[in-house]
Design an enzyme around this catalytic site. Structure first.
Site, PDB file in Angstrom:
ATOM      1  N   CYS A 164       9.992  -1.728  -1.704  1.00  0.00           N
ATOM      2  CA  CYS A 164       8.971  -1.163  -2.580  1.00  0.00           C
ATOM      3  C   CYS A 164       9.337  -1.535  -4.012  1.00  0.00           C
ATOM      4  O   CYS A 164      10.449  -2.013  -4.274  1.00  0.00           O
ATOM      5  CB  CYS A 164       8.879   0.355  -2.408  1.00  0.00           C
ATOM      6  SG  CYS A 164       7.378   1.072  -3.129  1.00  0.00           S
ATOM      7  N   LYS A 175       1.848   7.042   5.421  1.00  0.00           N
ATOM      8  CA  LYS A 175       2.569   7.696   4.329  1.00  0.00           C
ATOM      9  C   LYS A 175       1.563   8.457   3.477  1.00  0.00           C
ATOM     10  O   LYS A 175       0.677   7.866   2.861  1.00  0.00           O
ATOM     11  CB  LYS A 175       3.324   6.665   3.490  1.00  0.00           C
ATOM     12  CG  LYS A 175       4.137   7.273   2.348  1.00  0.00           C
ATOM     13  CD  LYS A 175       4.884   6.190   1.591  1.00  0.00           C
ATOM     14  CE  LYS A 175       5.705   6.755   0.451  1.00  0.00           C
ATOM     15  NZ  LYS A 175       6.423   5.695  -0.295  1.00  0.00           N
ATOM     16  N   LYS A 210       5.353   9.745   7.348  1.00  0.00           N
ATOM     17  CA  LYS A 210       6.075  10.366   6.240  1.00  0.00           C
ATOM     18  C   LYS A 210       5.101  11.239   5.447  1.00  0.00           C
ATOM     19  O   LYS A 210       4.029  10.742   5.078  1.00  0.00           O
ATOM     20  CB  LYS A 210       6.682   9.283   5.340  1.00  0.00           C
ATOM     21  CG  LYS A 210       7.479   9.826   4.152  1.00  0.00           C
ATOM     22  CD  LYS A 210       8.018   8.692   3.293  1.00  0.00           C
ATOM     23  CE  LYS A 210       8.830   9.265   2.122  1.00  0.00           C
ATOM     24  NZ  LYS A 210       9.318   8.210   1.221  1.00  0.00           N
TER      25      LYS A 210
END
Length: 323
Positions: A120, A195, A248
């Protein structure tokens, strides 16, 4: 008073009986331990919002990795804090960046430990967003090439697996193509497939120094209200070449973990995130809960929902308790 022939309490009478019929197992082999790597030497800096967790320099993270392996935890995931930040996040793919150095050091010292890397830009960009900007908007397509460069740099350093967490559309395909083209077709991708734009990430943003400098991440992370969308996101990542699908956060989204487990045959991972960890730690510090029992019950619930792999800051504590 008449009872039915079957009495459920018969099989709960002793620990041995309970263990014999236990449906869900939790083992250190199911866990992955997150590690924060920062510049410097001899560093072991406590993270205030995450008691028991630290930022490590490359030399000290090796000893921590050895301890993780000795406890029977099979894998770590690395997050990096760069020496400097810029709008592109260029330190993220530097050959001698902190994560790249840490990969090489850990694989040399503990070759059997699985080293996963977070892919990321948020920890590396001066603006704190997970991609490059076009004015005040995250440019999805311009970010893909940079994510592929990061993943390749990690594979070249010796990472066993890469885990893109940015939530850009098409990033799994871009990373898979780049790794394959460069001869790293055997490096798997654990995608942060589902996510959510969650309020449970606060302590992590302190640990990784990656809070956005403006706005938030709701334009690219998922709306907590949506479940069916999770199937679309996971399907896209699977089609693009993901090897493991992650949800997540974990406990607020046990229904999503179960949904993915029912719909897909790929391994399912779940990230027991910093906010979940910090709440348990804070309540335990005040004597309101039994930390060990709540920790194990929480992790067991994630396994029961269907997760094959749990990323958790409790990995070391859980491994000790399970031993």
């Amino acid at each position: 008073m008449m009872f039915p022939d079957y009495r459920p309490r018969r099989l709960r009478r002793t620990e041995a009986l309970r263990g014999l019929v236990r449906e869900t197992r939790l083992h250190p082999g199911h866990l992955v331990y997150p590690l924060f790597v920062a510049p410097g030497k001899g560093l072991k800096a406590p993270i205030d919002a995450m008691p028991g967790c630290h930022r490590w320099s490359v030399d000290t993270v090796v000893d921590e990795a050895k301890e993780v392996a000795d406890l029977g935890v099979p894998a770590v995931i690395l997050f990096g804090l760069p020496e400097k930040k810029d709008p592109q996040g260029s330190e993220a793919w530097a050959k001698n960046g902190v994560v790249q150095k840490a990969i090489r050091a850990i694989k040399k010292a503990v070759p059997g430990l699985v080293v996963i890397t977070d892919v990321c830009l948020c920890e590396y960009t001066s603006h704190g967003h997970c991609g490059v900007l076009a004015k005040d908007r995250v440019d999805n397509d311009a970010t893909l090439e940079l994510l592929a460069k990061i993943a390749l740099s990690h594979a070249q350093a010796g990472a066993d697996m890469v885990a893109p967490s940015d939530m850009m559309d098409g990033r799994v395909g871009a990373i898979r193509s780049r790794l394959d083209d460069e001869g790293f077709d055997d490096v798997p991708i654990m995608s942060y497939a589902v996510k959510y734009a969650s309020a449970f990430y606060g302590p992590f943003r302190e640990a990784a120094d990656c809070a956005p400098q403006f706005g938030d991440r709701r334009s690219y992370q998922m709306d907590p209200a949506n479940a069916v969308e999770a199937l679309r996101e996971a399907s896209l990542d699977m089609e693009e070449g993901a090897d493991i699908l992650m949800v997540k956060p974990a406990m607020p989204y046990l229904d999503i973990i179960r949904l993915l487990r029912q719909e897909f045959t790929l391994p399912v991972a779940a990230y027991h995130v910093s906010g979940e960890y910090a709440m348990i730690k804070a309540a335990a510090a005040r004597g309101w809960i039994d930390e060990t029992r709540v920790m194990l019950e929480s992790l067991l619930s994630i396994r029961r929902a269907g997760a094959d792999i749990i990323l958790t800051y409790f990995a070391k504590d859980a491994a000790r308790a399970l031993a």
